[in-house]
Write an enzyme that holds these catalytic residues in place. Structure first.
Site, PDB file in Angstrom:
ATOM      1  N   LYS A 121       0.830  -1.203   0.000  1.00  0.00           N
ATOM      2  CA  LYS A 121       0.000   0.000   0.000  1.00  0.00           C
ATOM      3  C   LYS A 121       0.866   1.256   0.000  1.00  0.00           C
ATOM      4  CE  LYS A 121      -1.570   2.215   3.468  1.00  0.00           C
ATOM      5  NZ  LYS A 121      -2.173   2.655   4.737  1.00  0.00           N
ATOM      6  N   ASP A 140      -6.500   1.106   1.416  1.00  0.00           N
ATOM      7  CA  ASP A 140      -6.499   1.329   2.861  1.00  0.00           C
ATOM      8  C   ASP A 140      -7.880   0.974   3.393  1.00  0.00           C
ATOM      9  OD1 ASP A 140      -8.134   3.386   2.065  1.00  0.00           O
ATOM     10  OD2 ASP A 140      -6.953   4.986   2.969  1.00  0.00           O
TER      11      ASP A 140
END
Length: 214
Positions: A121, A140
């Site tokens: 991420k 997220d």
């Protein structure tokens, strides 16, 4: 409605609501964005943005941060939470960038994820925000929640969610999709008490139409 048609409607709605892509985290380089993104774990962007000016004043680049004492760095970043592990990861990442990558923040996913504290991420955020590279789609908690509610994925694991979203949205839109979904998750589709009545996607959102947004 097919999944691709649904994704197209989602993207159009997000673009109408958020026509510009202002950065969430204040950063002037890929390195600064990497540091800020690591600090943002379990912390608000607003809080991180109050901490990074002093951090970058004292340690402007990876070579500087590589020589920081953990105690000094911890004191600066304490308010972001989990400061022991964040300081350890940031100093180790700075040393690797200095020693292995000649002080230049890597430009590939494969290299970025070798840095301590950097998972997929964070790497996606750095690649898009720092270099304009759409290697993947950062997932997220906001992106995962919204994608699930909108019926764009049936998965909850971020890797699986990312794969589903990458198949539904054009590659050139991946960074923007993440950015806009984060704003949307903060303003409208919150974890608790989502504002379905204010949502322009309510007429085709499975969670809204069922009256049961989780």
């Amino acid at each position: 409605m097919t999944l691709h048609q649904r994704a197209s409607r989602v993207l159009a709605a997000l673009k109408r609501r958020y026509p510009s892509l202002d950065m969430h985290l204040a950063a002037e380089s890929a390195w600064e964005l990497l540091v800020a993104t690591v600090l943002a774990a379990q912390c608000t962007d607003a809080r991180v943005n109050t901490v990074t000016p002093e951090l970058f004043r004292r340690w402007p680049g990876p070579a500087d941060l590589a020589e920081a004492s953990p105690e000094d760095l911890e004191e600066v970043i304490r308010s972001t939470g989990f400061y022991h592990s964040k300081a350890k990861h940031l100093i180790a990442a700075a040393r690797r960038v200095r020693d292995v990558y000649d002080g230049e923040t890597p430009r590939t996913m494969a290299d970025l994820v070798t840095l301590p504290g950097v998972a997929r991420k964070t790497a996606n955020v750095v690649l898009w925000g720092g270099y304009g590279i759409n290697e993947g789609l950062a997932v997220d908690t906001h992106v995962k929640r919204i994608a699930f509610r909108l019926g764009l994925t049936t998965h909850t694991d971020p890797v699986d969610v990312e794969r589903d979203l990458m198949e539904l949205f054009p590659r050139e839109e991946w960074g923007g999709v993440n950015h806009r979904m984060v704003w949307f998750g903060r303003h409208v589709c919150m974890a608790r008490k989502p504002r379905c009545a204010e949502c322009e996607m309510g007429d085709f959102c499975p969670a809204c139409t069922a009256g049961m947004a989780p």
